[in-house]
Design an enzyme around this catalytic site. Structure first.
Site, PDB file in Angstrom:
ATOM      1  N   LYS A   1       0.882  -1.058   0.043  1.00 21.63           N
ATOM      2  CA  LYS A   1      -0.005   0.031  -0.020  1.00 21.63           C
ATOM      3  C   LYS A   1       0.780   1.434  -0.074  1.00 21.63           C
ATOM      4  CE  LYS A   1      -4.318  -1.719   1.524  1.00 21.63           C
ATOM      5  NZ  LYS A   1      -5.525  -1.931   2.421  1.00 21.63           N
TER       6      LYS A   1
ATOM      7  N   LYS B   1      -4.042 -11.805  -6.631  1.00 17.46           N
ATOM      8  CA  LYS B   1      -5.629 -11.903  -5.851  1.00 17.46           C
ATOM      9  C   LYS B   1      -6.401 -10.945  -6.561  1.00 17.46           C
ATOM     10  CE  LYS B   1      -6.211  -8.710  -2.339  1.00 17.46           C
ATOM     11  NZ  LYS B   1      -6.703  -8.526  -1.148  1.00 17.46           N
TER      12      LYS B   1
ATOM     13  N   LYS C   1     -10.325  -5.447  -4.826  1.00 18.09           N
ATOM     14  CA  LYS C   1     -11.536  -4.640  -4.819  1.00 18.09           C
ATOM     15  C   LYS C   1     -10.775  -3.240  -5.602  1.00 18.09           C
ATOM     16  CE  LYS C   1     -13.063  -4.551  -0.365  1.00 18.09           C
ATOM     17  NZ  LYS C   1     -13.049  -4.044   0.931  1.00 18.09           N
TER      18      LYS C   1
HETATM   19  P1  ATP Z   1      -8.294  -4.325  -1.637  1.00 14.91           P
HETATM   20  O1  ATP Z   1      -8.300  -5.661  -2.482  1.00 14.91           O
HETATM   21  O2  ATP Z   1      -8.661  -3.329  -1.849  1.00 14.91           O
HETATM   22  O3  ATP Z   1      -6.960  -4.538  -0.757  1.00 14.91           O
HETATM   23  P2  ATP Z   1      -9.517  -6.275   0.003  1.00 14.91           P
HETATM   24  O4  ATP Z   1     -10.509  -7.045  -1.108  1.00 14.91           O
HETATM   25  O5  ATP Z   1      -8.634  -7.003   0.461  1.00 14.91           O
HETATM   26  O6  ATP Z   1      -9.297  -4.911  -0.378  1.00 14.91           O
HETATM   27  P3  ATP Z   1     -10.925  -6.302   2.435  1.00 14.91           P
HETATM   28  O7  ATP Z   1     -11.872  -5.458   3.217  1.00 14.91           O
HETATM   29  O8  ATP Z   1      -9.363  -5.955   3.028  1.00 14.91           O
HETATM   30  O9  ATP Z   1     -10.867  -5.913   1.218  1.00 14.91           O
HETATM   31  O10 ATP Z   1     -11.138  -7.808   2.734  1.00 14.91           O
HETATM   32  C1  ATP Z   1     -12.306  -8.385   3.253  1.00 14.91           C
HETATM   33  C2  ATP Z   1     -12.032  -9.842   3.313  1.00 14.91           C
HETATM   34  O11 ATP Z   1     -12.339 -10.572   2.009  1.00 14.91           O
HETATM   35  C3  ATP Z   1     -10.857 -10.274   4.036  1.00 14.91           C
HETATM   36  O12 ATP Z   1     -11.401 -11.598   4.675  1.00 14.91           O
HETATM   37  C4  ATP Z   1     -10.081 -10.830   2.842  1.00 14.91           C
HETATM   38  O13 ATP Z   1      -9.099 -12.046   3.234  1.00 14.91           O
HETATM   39  C5  ATP Z   1     -11.069 -11.314   2.028  1.00 14.91           C
HETATM   40  N1  ATP Z   1     -10.684 -11.242   0.392  1.00 14.91           N
HETATM   41  C6  ATP Z   1     -10.059 -10.158  -0.210  1.00 14.91           C
HETATM   42  N2  ATP Z   1      -9.940 -10.384  -1.473  1.00 14.91           N
HETATM   43  C7  ATP Z   1      -9.863 -11.930  -1.686  1.00 14.91           C
HETATM   44  C8  ATP Z   1      -9.617 -12.780  -2.813  1.00 14.91           C
HETATM   45  N3  ATP Z   1      -9.187 -12.427  -3.802  1.00 14.91           N
HETATM   46  N4  ATP Z   1     -10.181 -14.075  -2.402  1.00 14.91           N
HETATM   47  C9  ATP Z   1     -10.434 -14.479  -1.225  1.00 14.91           C
HETATM   48  N5  ATP Z   1     -10.694 -13.714  -0.159  1.00 14.91           N
HETATM   49  C10 ATP Z   1     -10.403 -12.534  -0.275  1.00 14.91           C
END
Ligand code: ATP
Ligand code: LTN
Length: 332
Positions: A114, A196, A199
């Protein structure tokens, strides 16, 4: 029910959620809420570690709450609340900061990532993010924390901080354990299956958002990158694209990965991708309608947050006062 073990998780109200968040987090909560005393938060204090538009943050907070409920998380069974409504989070975070080393925060993968992506705003909160997350978990005495693979390092630090405090003073915190799903803990980008699904990805075609309409969902799956060969087989090492699609299908299609492999044996990649898209849309689209319906009822949502905040604050307050006592804060 008495004597159920405590489980804690949270999601940040940033951007729109992807099917990665759904599969890696929310979907698992549905079963877990039947077995544990669950606290599910909306982590808005974590969200501001990168700059947010205030009006959007406010709106996304309610949208995420409505989404939790639309997906089937039941506010009667679980405590659903907004992190900033319980001041104990910030207060415990401060104490835990004094049990955390700057060096270990600088080495956190997410902080480094980040910092690169937001080089103009490497604020103290971004660096302190894992300590606030530890405070979240430890306040509720959570034994289990279901999260995606990307949160493993943060969970390890939460365990270290808990143990450090317990050793320095006396046993106070439950040392939490992460719960990671075997399949689906890391859903990857449809355009680049080595990354991965995020968002905040640059290429929106690689992420399927829970807000996407059916046509968009189908289009994104049709364009998904596959692997050489023609076999539909779960083998993340050699067939990352197909394996990712199988993991997604299994989460939405109600079949295990092995059942899905058998079901699609002999099917071409094109038809397979279409079937995955349809399975996703068939689940997501009704959730969207339900979310919109719930979102329109502001009074109901405020009621859920109010009751959640009260229940959460009661539990968190007890832990915080124990901590204050142990640390030597004079109490009146
Ligand atoms: P960003 O992608 O913007 O960093 P994020 O998608 O990780 O954000 P969070 O709110 O930080 O969003 O995560 C919410 C939950 O979703 C957490 O438990 C995280 O581990 C899970 N998660 C996020 N992305 C994935 C993914 N690609 N596959 C499985 N689980 C995920
Ligand atoms: N950092 C988490 C969200 C989060 C969380 C938590 C998860 C904040 N506090 C406590 C589990 C337990 C993320 O998923 N990015």
């Amino acid at each position: 029910m008495e004597n159920r073990k405590i489980l804690y998780s949270a999601i940040q109200p940033t951007n729109n959620l992807t099917i990665g968040n759904y599969i890696g987090a929310i979907k698992n909560w549905l079963d877990l809420q039947e077995q544990y005393d669950c606290y599910f938060a909306i982590a808005n204090m974590h969200a501001i570690t990168v700059r947010q538009n205030p009006a959007e943050l406010r709106q996304r907070t309610l949208a995420l709450l409505a989404l939790y409920i639309a997906c089937g998380i039941d506010p009667e069974k679980c405590v659903l609340y907004l992190q900033s409504h319980v001041s104990a989070h910030a207060e415990l975070c401060w104490v835990l900061n004094t049990f955390t080393y700057v060096g270990e925060m600088e080495r956190m993968t997410q902080f480094k990532d980040k910092s690169l992506r937001h080089a103009d705003n490497i604020n103290m909160g971004l660096m302190d993010y894992p300590v606030l997350m530890a405070a979240d978990i430890l306040l509720y005495g959570a034994e289990y924390v279901p999260v995606g693979e990307d949160q493993r390092q943060h969970l390890e630090i939460a365990r270290d901080i808990a143990q450090r405090f317990n050793n320095a003073l006396s046993p106070t915190f439950t040392v939490p354990e992460g719960l990671y799903m075997k399949v689906g803990a890391k859903i990857n980008d449809l355009q680049d299956p080595s990354k991965k699904m995020s968002k905040s990805a640059e290429n929106p075609n690689g992420s399927v958002f829970l807000t996407d309409d059916k046509d968009t969902i189908i289009r994104k799956f049709k364009r998904a990158v596959t692997d050489s060969g023609s076999e539909i087989r779960y083998d993340p090492q050699n067939k990352p694209g197909i394996s990712n699609l199988l993991a997604i299908y299994s989460a939405f299609g109600g079949k295990t990965v092995e059942e899905a492999e058998r079901y699609f044996a002999g099917t071409g990649y094109g038809d397979f991708k279409l079937a995955v898209g349809e399975a996703v849309a068939d689940r997501i689209c009704p959730v969207q309608a339900e979310q919109a319906r719930i979102l329109a009822d502001r009074e109901y949502l405020d009621g859920v947050l109010k009751s959640g905040a009260e229940r959460a604050a009661r539990k968190a307050g007890k832990t915080l006062s124990k901590v204050y006592k142990k640390i030597g804060f004079y109490q009146i």
